[in-house]
Design a protein around this motif. Structure first.
Motif, mmCIF file in Angstrom:
data_model
loop_
_atom_site.group_PDB
_atom_site.id
_atom_site.type_symbol
_atom_site.label_atom_id
_atom_site.label_comp_id
_atom_site.label_asym_id
_atom_site.label_seq_id
_atom_site.Cartn_x
_atom_site.Cartn_y
_atom_site.Cartn_z
ATOM 1 N N UNK A 151 -30.504 -22.222 25.333
ATOM 2 C CA UNK A 151 -31.375 -21.475 26.662
ATOM 3 C C UNK A 151 -32.241 -22.490 27.569
ATOM 4 N N UNK A 152 -31.630 -22.914 28.458
ATOM 5 C CA UNK A 152 -32.884 -23.781 29.847
ATOM 6 C C UNK A 152 -33.582 -22.911 29.934
ATOM 7 N N UNK A 153 -32.939 -22.241 30.644
ATOM 8 C CA UNK A 153 -33.902 -21.283 31.449
ATOM 9 C C UNK A 153 -35.058 -20.784 30.646
ATOM 10 N N UNK A 154 -35.458 -20.191 29.818
ATOM 11 C CA UNK A 154 -35.985 -19.427 29.540
ATOM 12 C C UNK A 154 -37.745 -20.534 29.436
ATOM 13 N N UNK A 155 -37.035 -22.183 29.218
ATOM 14 C CA UNK A 155 -37.913 -22.555 29.387
ATOM 15 C C UNK A 155 -39.341 -22.774 30.450
ATOM 16 N N UNK A 156 -38.532 -22.848 31.822
ATOM 17 C CA UNK A 156 -39.338 -22.787 33.042
ATOM 18 C C UNK A 156 -40.459 -22.161 33.814
ATOM 19 N N UNK A 157 -40.234 -21.014 33.521
ATOM 20 C CA UNK A 157 -42.087 -20.024 33.687
ATOM 21 C C UNK A 157 -42.510 -20.075 32.300
ATOM 22 N N UNK A 158 -42.361 -20.770 31.539
ATOM 23 C CA UNK A 158 -43.336 -21.156 30.325
ATOM 24 C C UNK A 158 -43.803 -22.335 30.898
ATOM 25 N N UNK A 159 -43.169 -23.014 31.775
ATOM 26 C CA UNK A 159 -43.692 -24.567 32.182
ATOM 27 C C UNK A 159 -44.706 -24.099 32.785
ATOM 28 N N UNK A 160 -44.089 -23.977 33.664
ATOM 29 C CA UNK A 160 -45.125 -23.811 35.067
ATOM 30 C C UNK A 160 -46.577 -22.688 35.127
ATOM 31 N N UNK A 161 -46.792 -21.336 34.049
ATOM 32 C CA UNK A 161 -47.685 -21.236 33.258
ATOM 33 C C UNK A 161 -48.156 -22.191 32.583
ATOM 34 N N UNK A 162 -47.951 -23.140 31.878
ATOM 35 C CA UNK A 162 -48.789 -23.395 30.947
ATOM 36 C C UNK A 162 -49.027 -25.099 32.267
ATOM 37 N N UNK A 163 -48.454 -25.450 32.541
ATOM 38 C CA UNK A 163 -49.388 -26.487 33.872
ATOM 39 C C UNK A 163 -50.406 -26.054 34.763
ATOM 40 N N UNK A 164 -50.542 -24.630 34.890
ATOM 41 C CA UNK A 164 -51.046 -24.315 35.487
ATOM 42 C C UNK A 164 -52.298 -23.808 35.209
ATOM 43 N N UNK A 165 -52.400 -23.896 33.640
ATOM 44 C CA UNK A 165 -53.323 -23.197 32.608
ATOM 45 C C UNK A 165 -54.271 -24.937 33.118
ATOM 46 N N UNK A 166 -53.354 -25.489 32.526
ATOM 47 C CA UNK A 166 -53.963 -26.692 32.193
ATOM 48 C C UNK A 166 -54.629 -27.565 33.571
ATOM 49 N N UNK A 167 -54.413 -27.301 34.974
ATOM 50 C CA UNK A 167 -54.925 -27.608 36.081
ATOM 51 C C UNK A 167 -56.276 -26.567 36.322
ATOM 52 N N UNK A 168 -56.192 -26.150 36.291
ATOM 53 C CA UNK A 168 -57.500 -24.608 36.049
ATOM 54 C C UNK A 168 -58.286 -25.150 34.855
ATOM 55 N N UNK A 169 -58.393 -25.586 33.927
ATOM 56 C CA UNK A 169 -59.576 -25.615 32.955
ATOM 57 C C UNK A 169 -59.821 -27.010 33.171
ATOM 58 N N UNK A 170 -59.383 -28.280 33.605
ATOM 59 C CA UNK A 170 -59.544 -29.334 34.145
ATOM 60 C C UNK A 170 -60.360 -28.965 35.185
ATOM 61 N N UNK A 171 -60.206 -28.341 36.322
ATOM 62 C CA UNK A 171 -60.535 -28.679 37.753
ATOM 63 C C UNK A 171 -62.078 -27.448 36.963
ATOM 64 N N UNK A 172 -62.148 -26.484 36.651
ATOM 65 C CA UNK A 172 -63.466 -26.022 35.712
ATOM 66 C C UNK A 172 -64.070 -27.011 35.082
ATOM 67 N N UNK A 173 -64.201 -28.029 34.631
ATOM 68 C CA UNK A 173 -64.775 -28.655 34.174
ATOM 69 C C UNK A 173 -65.187 -29.925 35.257
ATOM 70 N N UNK A 174 -64.275 -30.329 36.638
ATOM 71 C CA UNK A 174 -64.365 -31.127 37.538
ATOM 72 C C UNK A 174 -65.854 -30.404 38.302
ATOM 73 N N UNK A 175 -65.294 -29.057 37.821
ATOM 74 C CA UNK A 175 -66.422 -28.794 38.772
ATOM 75 C C UNK A 175 -68.076 -28.692 38.237
ATOM 76 N N UNK A 176 -68.026 -27.851 36.985
ATOM 77 C CA UNK A 176 -69.241 -28.475 36.569
ATOM 78 C C UNK A 176 -69.265 -29.521 35.531
ATOM 79 N N UNK A 177 -69.321 -30.954 36.009
ATOM 80 C CA UNK A 177 -69.379 -32.470 35.448
ATOM 81 C C UNK A 177 -70.761 -32.618 35.893
ATOM 82 N N UNK A 178 -71.847 -32.032 36.826
ATOM 83 C CA UNK A 178 -73.041 -32.548 36.987
ATOM 84 C C UNK A 178 -74.284 -31.908 35.881
#
Length: 484
Positions: A289-316
């Motif tokens: 059931x490979x198709x089921x992975x697609x939406x979960x992968x996109x959500x996960x990639x976006x989530x990890x990107x956002x939390x790391x952008x927040x770290x970069x924003x608050x770095x100073x």
């Protein structure tokens, strides 16, 4: 209300309860290390903090050579393979590791002068390192046994007590030792010895097996071919600090080490999501059931990107809290290292196919290439651009690392899944590209505080307006945990 929650909790399957507490344990460990970092950066100079970071880097490298990482994946597999003789298997692995540790000391002593010159560590710190490797291996074996049997009630309290008391005792010894770095090392080691030595005795008494050729042959034949992979992963994460210490100095290694430590805090989200999604991913591959992975992968990639952008924003602000002004230059290293965390997370989604179909050779190839490129680039660029270059070589090498794993995943999908792919390359690259562009744009605002704060206002405003969508995403991830 509380009674209902308690009843609902009790009715949860033991696997779900155990996973929850193991996750809480991991987060708390990271949190304790984060909370104590501002204390250590103020007790240690940048040079001393650099010495300690270099020590931990060599610790990771020597762990692979001395313990052969026997307490990791192969031990868990062995517990399942020899499930009717788990105690015997565990005690034999404990004894084998003890032999490896004692052998390494016997090899080291006559070569101590040569090895000390190579590592810039003295004999005392090297012996403490070897003992640390043994004690953490003891705990690794015992912890794996608890995880297999879902014994979170034993594992969680011991882990947290050792983590907290180790940090506190380290602070006490730093204040009372002239050699503060050795005091920091010894503080953790003494607490580990007090708690882990009896775990070794328990395993040996339960299994009563010292030498078992079958068990040893199985473990060594599985793990030795993976040594290049394990070593490459350590080098990819640790070689920067060693090379900076050699090429620039211990003070620069300390500043870089702080930036790296803060950025790597975000790996807790990687670990949390990976632990949640990995069993689910295996089931979807198994069910084709490979198709089921697609939406979960996109959500996960976006989530990890956002939390790391927040770290970069608050770095100073984070740097100012975590360390005195002497460490402030670390702020310029956080963005590229935080970005590398995103590509490190991508590896989980790609490599799960390699592990499922037991393609260990591609895993080793990708790891070795990433580590090799990292060393070469650091050797060339650090003398030219200074220690800042190491952050960008780390980012580039994790991009290469993820690229190779994606390539091998596609080959496996073509041969094993009739060309089905878990997600679109175009969508993944779009997420990665936007993430990198935003990360560097934010970095350019570090000297323009009002623009950066405007970014923060926009971030929280969008989060509030899209709160329903965010809750749906969280529920989606919760459903994954339940196996849906």
């Amino acid at each position: 209300m509380l009674k209902k929650i308690k009843i609902k909790y009790i009715n949860l399957p033991i696997q779900v309860r155990a996973s929850f507490w193991f996750l809480i344990c991991t987060f708390t460990q990271k949190a304790v290390n984060v909370i104590t970092t501002p204390i250590f950066t103020r007790l240690l100079s940048t040079s001393e903090y650099g010495e300690y970071n270099v020590y931990t880097s060599w610790l990771g490298i020597f762990t692979v050579f001395i313990s052969l990482n026997l307490s990791q994946g192969v031990f868990m597999r062995g517990l399942l393979k020899y499930k009717n003789h788990k105690d015997e298997f565990a005690s034999s692995m404990q004894f084998l590791t003890l032999i490896l540790v004692l052998s390494s000391i016997l090899i080291y002593l006559p070569l101590s002068h040569v090895i000390n010159n190579m590592t810039n560590l003295n004999t005392t710190r090297t012996i403490l390192m070897v003992l640390t490797i043994w004690l953490t291996s003891i705990f690794g074996f015992w912890a794996a046994e608890q995880r297999v049997d879902y014994q979170y009630k034993k594992l969680v309290p011991i882990t947290l007590i050792v983590t907290i008391t180790g940090q506190l005792f380290g602070i006490i010894l730093i204040k009372n030792f002239e050699d503060k770095v050795t005091g920091r090392i010894l503080g953790t080691l003494i607490i580990d010895a007090l708690f882990y030595m009896w775990l070794f005795v328990i395993d040996i008494k339960k299994g009563k097996t010292f030498i078992n050729i079958e068990y040893w042959r199985y473990a060594l034949s599985f793990n030795i071919p993976l040594i290049p992979h394990y070593l490459s992963q350590v080098i990819l994460n640790s070689s920067d600090r060693i090379m900076i210490e050699r090429m620039v100095g211990t003070s620069a290694a300390g500043i870089y080490g702080l930036a790296y430590s803060i950025s790597q805090v975000m790996t807790m989200f990687n670990t949390a999501l990976a632990q949640t999604e990995e069993p689910w991913l295996y089931r979807k591959i198994q069910d084709n059931n490979i198709e089921a992975i697609k939406p979960v992968a996109y959500i996960s990639f976006i989530f990890i990107a956002i939390v790391n952008l927040l770290l970069i924003l608050l770095a100073p602000e984070i740097i100012s809290v975590f360390a005195p002004k002497a460490y402030y230059d670390a702020v310029w290293i956080i963005p590229p290292i935080a970005m590398s965390v995103f590509f490190s997370f991508s590896y989980y989604f790609f490599a799960v196919f390699e592990y499922y179909y037991e393609r260990t050779k591609p895993i080793a190839i990708a790891s070795c290439i990433g580590a090799g490129v990292n060393i070469i680039l650091n050797f060339v660029l650090i003398p030219v651009f200074g220690y800042y270059a190491a952050g960008y070589t780390t980012l580039l090498c994790f991009i290469i690392y993820a690229t190779f794993h994606y390539y091998f995943m596609r080959k496996i999908c073509f041969s094993e899944l009739n060309g089905k792919e878990p997600f679109s390359l175009k969508v993944y690259l779009s997420i990665a590209f936007i993430f990198i562009v935003l990360g560097f744009l934010i970095q350019f605002t570090y000297n323009l505080r009002w623009i950066r704060y405007l970014f923060l206002v926009v971030f929280f405003a969008v989060s509030f307006l899209k709160r329903k969508t965010i809750l749906l995403i969280i529920n989606k991830l919760k459903n994954i945990k339940k196996g849906e």
